[in-house]
Design an enzyme around this catalytic site. Structure first.
Site, PDB file in Angstrom:
ATOM      1  N   LYS A   1       0.812  -1.380  -0.023  1.00 39.36           N
ATOM      2  CA  LYS A   1      -0.019   0.018  -0.122  1.00 39.36           C
ATOM      3  C   LYS A   1       0.802   1.112   0.034  1.00 39.36           C
ATOM      4  O   LYS A   1       0.808   1.923   0.868  1.00 39.36           O
ATOM      5  CB  LYS A   1      -0.794  -0.030   1.137  1.00 39.36           C
ATOM      6  CG  LYS A   1      -1.826  -1.195   1.322  1.00 39.36           C
ATOM      7  CD  LYS A   1      -2.831  -1.106   2.568  1.00 39.36           C
ATOM      8  CE  LYS A   1      -3.370  -2.482   2.780  1.00 39.36           C
ATOM      9  NZ  LYS A   1      -3.809  -2.601   4.113  1.00 39.36           N
TER      10      LYS A   1
ATOM     11  N   GLY B   1      -4.362  -0.425  10.225  1.00 36.39           N
ATOM     12  CA  GLY B   1      -4.316   0.839  10.064  1.00 36.39           C
ATOM     13  C   GLY B   1      -4.221   2.002  11.148  1.00 36.39           C
ATOM     14  O   GLY B   1      -3.761   2.827  11.210  1.00 36.39           O
TER      15      GLY B   1
END
Ligand code: ADP
Ligand code: MG
Length: 398
Positions: A198, A373
């Site tokens: 990511k 996250g």
């Protein structure tokens, strides 16, 4: 940590509404990995031993605000009951008459698990009406779900508006002190290792890390944007479309005297599955028709020197496509090096944690974060809404 924890409050004979992260994998009606359930046990046991009437709530998967039979919490209740060795009542709704009746019927030391919070459209919208109904079930709020603390949802934020006390559970407390100490007073040298896929999501964290760290090592899919910025051919490797930002970060690290360590050799392959051509080349010699899928042995050696010297270390993102045996060597070697270093080691990120587990080295790390996250946002220096919503120690004790 400046947030109140369950130890700061009297829970005896009180209905304690606790947000947990029971978002566990389920196959054919059975929980296949109970790690997250076990992670909440210290808080659950503490509350039960101290006479709480415990009401647990969690999301499971992404049912998008409607009832999805496959995402009911029943298998989780069964697993929790098995682990606790006592019955766990289960409501078939998150809020409503049935949930309320079951909550009110609880005696001290008993447990109720509510239905999947995300069956309600109000959950992810942080809807006040839904938050109010959740709050009616309990008298005290506890949050032990660090992994969802970066989301302002009804069960993590809204509900705290309607209950007098919002405290952190032990798991939440551990996360806050482990990650918090990296931000507050990390012992030098502080080395960060970043990788994974990511790229665009993770580049923001480098800004903050460049204030804290002396060394930032970059592997995985992330590395290729930096190599490209240095003018290298990167073939079909992952690339961040925002190259200006990549260049800005390189400048930033330079101006702050932070070592930005990039791979010197890489494993290149025809495809990510490992079925085609595979080679190990120096980063100056990457073929245009192949993609970089792991860091090479020379890079492992280079990274290893910095890792061995580190007093503080934060690792997020695997060094390569570690799910495929042929591309796992870099990640496994870095995991070994981190396990051997003497200082504080903190691992964050779902896949990074999976890689460390796969290497069998979890217990060699100082802290393994349960939040992917959430841990990244925390390390970026952002205030997480689920943490901001908890009472500060001084506010309650004053
Ligand atoms: P985390 O979950 O630890 O935050 P990410 O989700 O960002 O990490 O990235 C993990 C994924 O990155 C893994 O599935 C891994 O296969 C992939 N990956 C690592 N290196 C590369 C690479 N060079 N090219 C493509 N994918 C990669
Ligand atoms: Mg991931």
């Amino acid at each position: 940590m400046n947030k109140i924890t369950v130890k700061d409050i009297d829970v005896n004979d009180k209905r304690v509404l606790m947000r947990v992260d029971f978002n566990v994998p389920i196959k054919e009606g059975k929980v296949t990995d109970d790690t997250r359930i076990r992670a909440a046990l210290p808080t659950i046991n503490y509350l039960l031993e101290h006479g709480a009437k415990l009401i647990l709530m969690s999301h499971l998967g992404r049912p998008k605000g409607v009832v999805d039979e496959a995402k009911r919490m029943d298998p989780v209740a069964a697993k929790l009951s098995e682990i606790l060795g006592k019955p766990v009542a289960k409501a078939n709704e998150t809020v409503g008459e049935e949930a309320k009746a079951k909550a009110m019927a609880l005696k001290p030391g008993e447990v109720l698990l509510l239905e999947n919070t995300r069956f309600n459209p109000g959950e992810t919208k942080n809807d006040p009406e839904f938050s109010k109904k959740l709050a009616e079930l309990g008298e005290i709020y506890v949050n032990d779900a660090f992994g969802t603390a970066h989301r302002a949802h009804a069960s993590t934020v809204g509900v705290t508006q309607y209950l007098p006390v919002a405290a952190a559970g032990f798991l939440m407390g551990q996360e806050l002190s482990a990650l918090g100490s990296l931000l507050a007073h990390p012992e030098k040298p502080f080395v960060a290792i970043l990788g994974g896929a990511k790229v665009s999501d993770k580049i923001g964290i480098i800004d903050k890390l460049s204030e804290l760290c002396q060394v930032i090592l970059i592997g995985g899919g992330m590395a290729f944007s930096f190599l490209k910025a240095q003018g290298m051919e990167i073939g079909k490797s992952l690339l961040d479309p925002d190259m200006d930002n990549v260049k800005r970060i390189m400048e930033l690290c330079k101006s702050r005297n932070v070592v930005l360590g990039l791979p010197v050799d890489v494993v290149v392959a025809e495809n990510i599955e490992g079925t085609g051509r595979i080679d190990t080349v120096s980063v100056e010699n990457m073929p245009a028709d192949l993609m970089g899928v792991d860091i090479g042995p020379e890079s492992v050696k280079e990274f290893g020197k910095y890792i061995a010297d580190a007093k503080t270390l934060f690792w997020n993102g695997p060094m390569g496509v570690f799910e495929v045996e042929a591309f796992a060597k870099g990640t496994m070697a870095v995991a070994e090096a981190v396990a051997e270093m003497k200082g504080v080691s903190v691992i964050g990120g779902g896949d990074s944690v999976a890689a460390v587990k796969k290497a069998g080295l979890s217990d060699k790390m100082t802290h393994i974060s349960t939040g992917g996250g959430a841990s990244l946002e925390f390390m970026e220096g952002k205030e997480l809404p689920g943490i901001a919503a908890l009472n500060d120690k001084t506010a309650v004790n004053a």
